[in-house]
Each structure stands twice: as C-alpha cells, then as structure tokens.
Design a protein around this motif. Structure first.
Motif, PDB file in Angstrom:
ATOM      1  N   GLU A  28     -27.028  89.028  76.418  1.00  0.00           N
ATOM      2  CA  GLU A  28     -28.354  89.496  76.144  1.00  0.00           C
ATOM      3  C   GLU A  28     -28.387  89.438  74.796  1.00  0.00           C
ATOM      4  OE1 GLU A  28     -30.624  90.582  78.219  1.00  0.00           O
ATOM      5  OE2 GLU A  28     -29.629  90.482  79.819  1.00  0.00           O
ATOM      6  N   LEU A  29     -27.393  89.520  73.911  1.00  0.00           N
ATOM      7  CA  LEU A  29     -27.403  89.303  72.439  1.00  0.00           C
ATOM      8  C   LEU A  29     -27.644  87.691  72.111  1.00  0.00           C
ATOM      9  CD1 LEU A  29     -25.135  91.946  71.172  1.00  0.00           C
ATOM     10  CD2 LEU A  29     -27.639  92.092  70.746  1.00  0.00           C
ATOM     11  N   ALA A  30     -26.875  87.048  72.714  1.00  0.00           N
ATOM     12  CA  ALA A  30     -26.955  85.531  72.667  1.00  0.00           C
ATOM     13  C   ALA A  30     -28.478  84.993  73.059  1.00  0.00           C
ATOM     14  CB  ALA A  30     -25.939  84.884  73.359  1.00  0.00           C
ATOM     15  N   TYR A  48     -28.385  93.689  65.589  1.00  0.00           N
ATOM     16  CA  TYR A  48     -29.497  93.982  66.176  1.00  0.00           C
ATOM     17  C   TYR A  48     -29.917  95.458  66.096  1.00  0.00           C
ATOM     18  CZ  TYR A  48     -31.968  95.523  70.446  1.00  0.00           C
ATOM     19  OH  TYR A  48     -32.901  95.832  71.318  1.00  0.00           O
ATOM     20  N   GLU A  49     -28.812  96.265  65.755  1.00  0.00           N
ATOM     21  CA  GLU A  49     -29.148  97.883  65.532  1.00  0.00           C
ATOM     22  C   GLU A  49     -29.812  98.074  64.329  1.00  0.00           C
ATOM     23  OE1 GLU A  49     -25.315 100.082  67.614  1.00  0.00           O
ATOM     24  OE2 GLU A  49     -25.045  99.348  65.615  1.00  0.00           O
ATOM     25  N   ARG A  50     -29.732  97.260  63.286  1.00  0.00           N
ATOM     26  CA  ARG A  50     -30.290  97.371  62.092  1.00  0.00           C
ATOM     27  C   ARG A  50     -31.510  96.953  62.377  1.00  0.00           C
ATOM     28  NH1 ARG A  50     -25.556  94.646  58.609  1.00  0.00           N
ATOM     29  NH2 ARG A  50     -24.018  96.353  58.726  1.00  0.00           N
ATOM     30  N   MET A  51     -31.798  95.692  62.809  1.00  0.00           N
ATOM     31  CA  MET A  51     -33.297  95.381  63.103  1.00  0.00           C
ATOM     32  C   MET A  51     -34.095  96.129  63.995  1.00  0.00           C
ATOM     33  SD  MET A  51     -34.443  91.426  64.624  1.00  0.00           S
ATOM     34  CE  MET A  51     -33.914  90.555  63.141  1.00  0.00           C
ATOM     35  N   ALA A  52     -33.259  97.034  64.963  1.00  0.00           N
ATOM     36  CA  ALA A  52     -33.913  97.806  66.063  1.00  0.00           C
ATOM     37  C   ALA A  52     -34.077  99.060  65.540  1.00  0.00           C
ATOM     38  CB  ALA A  52     -33.510  97.672  67.198  1.00  0.00           C
ATOM     39  N   MET A 110     -34.541  95.916  77.442  1.00  0.00           N
ATOM     40  CA  MET A 110     -35.976  96.153  77.236  1.00  0.00           C
ATOM     41  C   MET A 110     -36.707  95.661  75.887  1.00  0.00           C
ATOM     42  SD  MET A 110     -35.867  99.800  78.833  1.00  0.00           S
ATOM     43  CE  MET A 110     -37.638 100.244  78.805  1.00  0.00           C
ATOM     44  N   SER A 111     -35.824  95.131  75.216  1.00  0.00           N
ATOM     45  CA  SER A 111     -36.525  95.029  73.927  1.00  0.00           C
ATOM     46  C   SER A 111     -37.014  93.344  73.770  1.00  0.00           C
ATOM     47  CB  SER A 111     -35.529  95.172  72.704  1.00  0.00           C
ATOM     48  OG  SER A 111     -36.058  94.901  71.448  1.00  0.00           O
ATOM     49  N   THR A 112     -37.762  93.243  72.951  1.00  0.00           N
ATOM     50  CA  THR A 112     -38.402  91.893  72.617  1.00  0.00           C
ATOM     51  C   THR A 112     -37.888  91.046  71.177  1.00  0.00           C
ATOM     52  OG1 THR A 112     -40.571  92.772  71.440  1.00  0.00           O
ATOM     53  CG2 THR A 112     -40.253  92.217  74.031  1.00  0.00           C
ATOM     54  N   LEU A 113     -36.881  91.993  70.716  1.00  0.00           N
ATOM     55  CA  LEU A 113     -36.709  91.457  69.180  1.00  0.00           C
ATOM     56  C   LEU A 113     -35.992  90.202  69.387  1.00  0.00           C
ATOM     57  CD1 LEU A 113     -34.950  94.567  67.741  1.00  0.00           C
ATOM     58  CD2 LEU A 113     -37.244  93.735  67.134  1.00  0.00           C
TER      59      LEU A 113
END
Length: 279
Positions: free
Chosen positions: A97-99, A123-127, A145-148
């Motif tokens: 998912e992160l890729a 990802y945690e910092r951006m979210a 569920m994120s769109t980042l």
C-alpha cells in the motif's frame, strides 16, 4: 366334553380369548425366567446366597481414554511462529500500500527494516498521525482508506564511481591538449586569490566539522549507519570508501542529494530515523 367346550366358546368368545391370553402370558414369563436369562435376576426369590456361585456376564470394559501430551516448549514455538508469520503478512500488505502511494521504494518481502520504518514515518507525518514507525492493523486500514500521495522518489544518479575507483579525474587542460600559449592566457585571466577574503560556501555544500570532533562524529555516524543496515565498514572514525558509500545509500533512500559527506542535513536525518541526537 368337546361339544360342551365348543358351546362355552360360542356362548362367551371374549372371555375364552381373555383366559387364553392370560395363560399364554404366564407361560412366556415362566419360560423367559427359567431358561432364557443369561445372568442372575436382580431380585431373585431364592436369595443371593443361593445364586452366589452362578457366574454373571458383565459388559466388556471400555479402554481408558488417553489424552495427548503437549510439550509446552513446542506449543510456545508454534505460537511464536504463527505470530511471526502474521506480522510478516501485515508488513508485506503495508509495503504494497505504501509503494502504491510513493512512500516505499524497497522490496515487497514482508521484512521490517530501515526503509519500511522510514516509509511508515513519512506517511504518519504527512497524515498527522503519531510518529511510531511501526506496522499495525490500524495503520494498514488508514493507508488503504487514505488518498495521500507522496512525491515520486528521486532516481539515483547513474554517474557514480565504482567501488575501488573513486579517484576524481582532473579535466583536461590546454597544456595536455598541446597548447601552451592558451594555458598561459588562461592563467593570466584567472583572478589572484586574496588571502584576507575567504571564498563563500554555497548553501548546498557540506559544512566542515571541527577537527577536534571529526573522528568522534564520524564514528557516531558509522555506528548508526551500521545499525540501520547500510554497512559503513569498520567503526573507526575514519571517512573510508565504505563509509562514504553507506552515506550515499542513506541519502538516496531518504530523497536527499547524494554527497557522501557528513553535513547538518545528514545528521538531522540520522537523528530523525534512529532517535540518537547528533549535535
């Protein structure tokens, strides 16, 4: 007499049938009690002392139920193996998912390492989540569920010295090209260096470290890079080719310009990833 019996049956057939049924029942009970029983009667008329010598047929004994014995050590190893397999599956799904969102560029292998930790922290910092760097079911659900989307990771420069051949090649001068006159003109055009004015450093150039702290700081950087799996070579406080290559690999993984030098930006990133302050 036979005629009289026939007359009784004709006159009272129901009574005759009832009497015959009673006689037949008593006869069957008597035959069963005397010849058809395989064991002693629970309440005999003659008493138990009389029939004590008569062998009784008892039902066959059932075999004892055996409970399988489980070794506690084996059960603990099996539980640990299941937990490891479940954690690896969770890490692998999180890497996928992160890729897809450009946060992770390593291999999809389910192994938790520095690249996976760095991708999770980014990802945690951006979210705006808690900065843990650890995979979890809640984080996986949040990523799905994120769109980042992270910006595309920079591709490492193909112009990179091969191991063992890191000596820079000096550019050709006019003297090497066989033109001494052009060399003299070039030397005449160069401005003389002023000993009192120091050249201005560019913003991107690494800030030199004081000589007293050089060995100690390089040794700390080598130790952190070794813990992160970048193989800087011997932890001896010397800027070797292995240490420079480990710094370059770390810079590429973190999306930094590849310098191979110890700079404030490098120290800041190493502190953020490892949690060890490098002042």
């Amino acid at each position: 007499m036979l005629g009289r019996l026939i007359g009784v049956v004709i006159r009272n057939p129901l009574g005759v049938l009832a009497a015959a049924a009673v006689v037949g029942s008593w006869g069957a009970i008597s035959v069963n009690a005397m010849w058809l029983q395989t064991g002693p009667h629970p309440a005999p008329f003659l008493g138990r002392d009389t029939i004590a010598g008569v062998p009784a047929k008892l039902p066959p004994a059932r075999p004892d139920r055996q409970v399988a014995k489980i070794d506690p050590a084996s059960a603990e190893d099996a539980d640990r193996a299941r937990l490891v397999a479940k954690q690896m599956e969770l890490t692998r799904d999180l890497q996928i998912e992160l890729a897809r969102r450009n946060f992770y560029t390593g291999g999809i292998d389910g192994q938790y390492g520095p690249r996976t930790e760095a991708a999770i922290r980014d990802y945690e910092r951006m979210a705006s989540l808690a900065d843990t760097g650890q995979p979890s079911e809640a984080l996986l659900a949040h990523v799905r569920m994120s769109t980042l989307q992270a910006p595309p990771q920079p591709v490492p420069s193909p112009v990179r010295p091969a191991p063992g051949n890191e000596t820079a090649i000096a550019p050709a001068t006019p003297v090497q090209n066989g033109d001494p006159v052009a060399a003299l003109l070039e030397q005449a055009d160069e401005p003389a260096e002023s000993p009192s004015v120091a050249p201005q450093q560019s913003a991107s150039a690494p800030v030199p470290v004081p000589p007293s702290d050089t060995d100690r700081r390089i040794e700390a950087v080598q130790a952190i890079l070794a813990d992160l799996g970048y193989a800087p070579g011997s932890i001896d406080g010397r800027m070797s080719s292995s240490t420079k290559r480990a710094i370059e690999d770390f810079e590429v993984d973190r999306g930094m310009p590849m310098t191979g030098q110890i700079s404030p930006k490098l120290l800041q990133e190493l502190t953020a990833v490892s949690g060890v302050p490098l002042g």
